[in-house]
Design a protein around this motif. Structure first.
Motif, PDB file in Angstrom:
ATOM      1  N   ASP A  37      40.147  36.757  45.144  1.00  0.00           N
ATOM      2  CA  ASP A  37      40.745  37.134  43.864  1.00  0.00           C
ATOM      3  C   ASP A  37      41.721  38.296  44.055  1.00  0.00           C
ATOM      4  OD1 ASP A  37      40.244  36.858  40.681  1.00  0.00           O
ATOM      5  OD2 ASP A  37      40.596  38.963  41.222  1.00  0.00           O
ATOM      6  N   ARG A  38      42.935  38.146  43.509  1.00  0.00           N
ATOM      7  CA  ARG A  38      43.972  39.169  43.738  1.00  0.00           C
ATOM      8  C   ARG A  38      43.643  40.488  43.039  1.00  0.00           C
ATOM      9  NH1 ARG A  38      48.064  39.271  39.617  1.00  0.00           N
ATOM     10  NH2 ARG A  38      47.661  37.791  37.939  1.00  0.00           N
ATOM     11  N   HIS A  39      42.945  40.430  41.914  1.00  0.00           N
ATOM     12  CA  HIS A  39      42.604  41.672  41.229  1.00  0.00           C
ATOM     13  C   HIS A  39      41.500  42.431  41.970  1.00  0.00           C
ATOM     14  CE1 HIS A  39      44.276  39.274  37.710  1.00  0.00           C
ATOM     15  NE2 HIS A  39      45.104  40.292  37.862  1.00  0.00           N
ATOM     16  N   ILE A  40      40.577  41.682  42.547  1.00  0.00           N
ATOM     17  CA  ILE A  40      39.561  42.318  43.380  1.00  0.00           C
ATOM     18  C   ILE A  40      40.212  42.967  44.588  1.00  0.00           C
ATOM     19  CG2 ILE A  40      37.737  41.757  45.052  1.00  0.00           C
ATOM     20  CD1 ILE A  40      36.589  42.163  42.351  1.00  0.00           C
ATOM     21  N   ASP A  41      41.180  42.274  45.187  1.00  0.00           N
ATOM     22  CA  ASP A  41      41.901  42.839  46.342  1.00  0.00           C
ATOM     23  C   ASP A  41      42.633  44.119  45.947  1.00  0.00           C
ATOM     24  OD1 ASP A  41      41.015  40.776  47.923  1.00  0.00           O
ATOM     25  OD2 ASP A  41      42.847  39.584  47.731  1.00  0.00           O
ATOM     26  N   LEU A  42      43.240  44.114  44.744  1.00  0.00           N
ATOM     27  CA  LEU A  42      43.964  45.296  44.277  1.00  0.00           C
ATOM     28  C   LEU A  42      43.017  46.469  44.083  1.00  0.00           C
ATOM     29  CD1 LEU A  42      46.505  46.701  43.160  1.00  0.00           C
ATOM     30  CD2 LEU A  42      45.941  45.731  40.922  1.00  0.00           C
ATOM     31  N   LEU A  43      41.901  46.244  43.411  1.00  0.00           N
ATOM     32  CA  LEU A  43      40.933  47.313  43.173  1.00  0.00           C
ATOM     33  C   LEU A  43      40.378  47.865  44.482  1.00  0.00           C
ATOM     34  CD1 LEU A  43      38.975  45.882  40.103  1.00  0.00           C
ATOM     35  CD2 LEU A  43      40.516  47.849  40.121  1.00  0.00           C
TER      36      LEU A  43
END
Length: 696
Positions: free
Chosen positions: A434-440
């Motif tokens: 998940d890209r948002h998990i990667d960002l966080l």
């Protein structure tokens, strides 16, 4: 408004924020209003919508728009759509007749080319369907009512199923939020089919289930591009002129107030790209309270294409203070780097100890480059509102479980445990890609408590402070104005922010501890209240001394959560593993517990940070003597302090010349004036200067 067949019932329909519909039934006779539930109106629940009343001759509506909406909802439920056919107009009544018909009513006219040849015949959906609803307007007791005079629900064509009727042109609407997203993706170079796929993924729905078709997206983008191309030249000229006006306003402000500061950059054509500015009192406030800075970059002008950034701080009374702002062409690391460089120059070369920002990898990179010695923190209050948007749809019914786990992860204090639990969480919820998990995760060193614990934040990473910033920014952007007016609004809002009168509460003692009474004489009410709460909680903690002189402090009910308090008697140094003092500048309950055990009646001076002292604001900020009068202090020196302050305020406010003189004297001879009027005059000088330049 429609009337039901019996007892003259009126159905008043209103839409909830969620988009669903409610209705209420009111008896005309006694006016009693009772909830009728959603069973008679269009809802997202198919079972309840089936009970919708069919239009009938004699049905009454408040307006023709209400009638069209009602008939449209009925049509959609029954597998067709409607259109407005004819209307009739009179001088006395205006429009007094309306004809609504099935979308397949009538026949398509034969079109001819200009040379008289017939067009190629194209298949039309119109087949002469006679389904219709005709209305007529009547005035009853001075009030307009629309009556159904003809109604037919007989169709000569097949009616559509639910999954088909949504594809009729009348129901294929692209909502405003989707329009903005489509334009953004189109501008980024995404082809139409990829844009549709992105929308499906973001909404968590299956293919071809959007309320519009791919060709609707294509037509929308093409039509919008035409509009943009037609207006781009005018907008470009307007931008250039307005930015030049903004620059001219800065120059004028500089002539009025020599301490006003600003910077800007231009491109090869001498067009202004970025501009930053700050007021004289902002710079002086930063010299005292610039240890922690909040840099907000959440707003962007659609008209000008500019990113607005604002720097804020917090004073010793817990009030938000304005340091400066910037307008940037884009959100690239290069632009953010220039903004940070300019801010440091405007603040006379001093870098903040900690900077808080929104979630932005480009801004993080710029901070690493330009402020290598500054701690970077992303407030959890900037992250939590995004969590449901990012994970609610993908996780579905497991979202609440994920939210609970994420909250627990945030509060973990050990970085190694955080890393372990993070991997377990991403695996358990299948979020590894998940890209948002990667960002966080890439930003974890700036938001996770295990990494930022001990960074000095001075009470800025709180819900109350976040709300204060949001209120200030909304005040600036409440109206759409040109850049020059926007510049003036920023100054006015910053001025109001600084001079907002808040009654200072009386600082009551709640314990018999001498530490509390001594702290009251030093701290502002904001800081004293924080220390007082910690001091009162010390009574709930037990302390066990270790062989090396340190202490283990734990709550009397808790089996875990113990804290290690290191005590160095020779230097009167104390360090707690919770790191609250390092974060807020206020001693924690655990350290205070040890001080009480050691029979301290006053805390060592080193544990009273000067940024929380009462007298710090008297050098610049609005320390209103009326607020101080609420404090029950009977000392003779305070009476003299108050008298001198009132006299200076009254004499200086008579004319602008006196006001200007007070300002000059306060700036040139601050030490002498402070000794003569006990700290208040500079505050009065700032207040008297409201007509000269914006103050914070």
């Amino acid at each position: 408004m429609t009337s039901c067949p019996s007892k003259n019932l009126w159905i008043r329909r209103q839409q909830c924020p969620c988009g669903d519909w409610k209705c209420y039934v009111t008896y005309e006779g006694d006016g009693e209003e009772i909830s009728a539930g959603p069973e008679l109106v269009k809802t997202t629940d198919k079972a309840s919508s089936e009970a919708m009343v069919s239009p009938y001759v004699g049905m009454v509506f408040k307006s023709d728009d209400d009638a069209f909406e009602y008939y449209g909802n009925f049509a959609r439920k029954n597998g067709f759509s409607i259109r407005k056919e004819r209307s009739r107009l009179s001088q006395q009544l205006g429009v007094y007749k309306r004809d609504f018909v099935c979308y397949r009513s009538g026949f398509a006219p034969m079109k001819k080319k200009s040379n008289g040849e017939h067009h190629r015949d194209r298949k039309s959906v119109r087949c002469g369907c006679d389904a219709k609803m005709y209305l007529s307007k009547e005035i009853v007791d001075g009030v307009s009512h629309w009556f159904v005079v003809q109604f037919s629900n007989v169709h000569n064509h097949e009616l559509l199923e639910d999954d088909q009727v949504r594809l009729l042109p009348a129901y294929r609407k692209i909502q405003e939020a989707d329009q903005e997203r489509i334009l953004l993706l189109s501008k980024a170079g995404f082809p139409i089919h990829r844009i549709v796929k992105m929308l499906e993924l973001e909404k968590g729905i299956q293919g071809e289930q959007l309320p519009f078709l791919e060709r609707d997206v294509r037509n929308f983008v093409q039509n919008r591009k035409k509009v943009i191309q037609e207006n781009e030249a005018l907008l470009s000229e307007k931008r250039e002129n307005d930015v030049l006006e903004l620059l001219e306003s800065c120059k004028t402000m500089k002539e009025t107030d020599d301490d006003f500061v600003y910077e800007f950059t231009v491109d090869g054509n001498e067009m202004v790209l970025n501009i930053a500015w700050s007021y004289s009192d902002s710079v002086r406030a930063y010299s005292m309270f610039g240890d922690v800075v909040y840099f907000d970059t959440t707003y962007r002008s659609i008209t000008y294409g500019l990113v607005f950034g604002a720097w804020f701080g917090i004073d010793n009374y817990g009030r938000t203070i304005f340091f400066g702002c910037v307008l940037l062409q884009d959100e690239t690391p290069r632009s953010f780097s220039w903004a940070l460089q300019s801010f440091v120059r405007l603040m006379r070369g001093r870098c903040p100890q900690t900077i808080l920002t929104n979630i932005d990898p480009s801004l993080r990179d710029a901070i690493r480059s330009e402020l290598p010695g500054t701690k970077h923190v992303i407030s959890i209050w900037c992250i939590m509102p995004k969590v449901p948007c990012w994970f609610s749809a993908p996780l579905g019914p497991r979202y609440e479980e994920f939210k609970s786990e994420f909250d627990a992860l945030y509060h973990i204090e050990n970085s190694e445990e955080f890393e372990l639990r993070w991997n377990q969480m991403t695996s358990a919820f299948s979020l590894g890609s998940d890209r948002h998990i990667d960002l966080l995760y890439s930003l974890r060193a700036s938001w996770a408590l295990s990494y930022v614990r001990g960074f000095f934040l001075a009470q800025t990473a709180t819900a109350a402070y976040s709300k204060s910033l949001d209120s200030f920014l909304k005040g600036i952007f409440r109206t759409q104005t040109c850049l020059r007016s926007f510049f003036e609004q920023v100054g006015i809002s910053a001025n109001v922010l600084h001079h907002a009168r808040q009654e200072t509460p009386y600082m009551r003692l709640k314990s018999c501890l001498p530490i509390e009474e001594h702290a009251r004489s030093i701290y502002t009410p904001f800081a004293f209240n924080a220390l007082q709460q910690e001091l009162l909680l010390t009574m709930q903690y037990a302390a066990s001394e270790m062989s090396n002189g340190s202490y283990i402090v734990r709550h009397f009910k808790s089996l875990d959560g113990e804290r290690l308090v290191i005590w160095l008697a020779e230097d009167e140094q104390i360090h707690c593993s919770c790191k609250e003092f390092e974060s807020s500048g206020i001693l924690c309950r655990h350290a205070l517990r040890v001080f009480t055990i050691k029979n301290y009646f006053q805390l060592p001076d080193k544990y009273y940070l000067s940024r929380w002292w009462q007298h710090e604001s008297s050098l610049l900020l609005d320390n209103d003597h009326n607020n101080n009068s609420n404090q029950s202090i009977e000392d003779e020196w305070f009476q003299e302090y108050q008298s001198l302050a009132e006299t200076l305020f009254a004499e200086s406010s008579i004319t602008k010349e006196r006001s200007d003189f007070a300002r000059r004297e306060l700036t040139k001879e601050i030490t002498r004036i402070l000794n003569e009027v006990r700290n208040l005059p500079e505050n009065d000088g700032v207040t008297m200067d409201l007509t000269i330049s914006p103050n914070i």
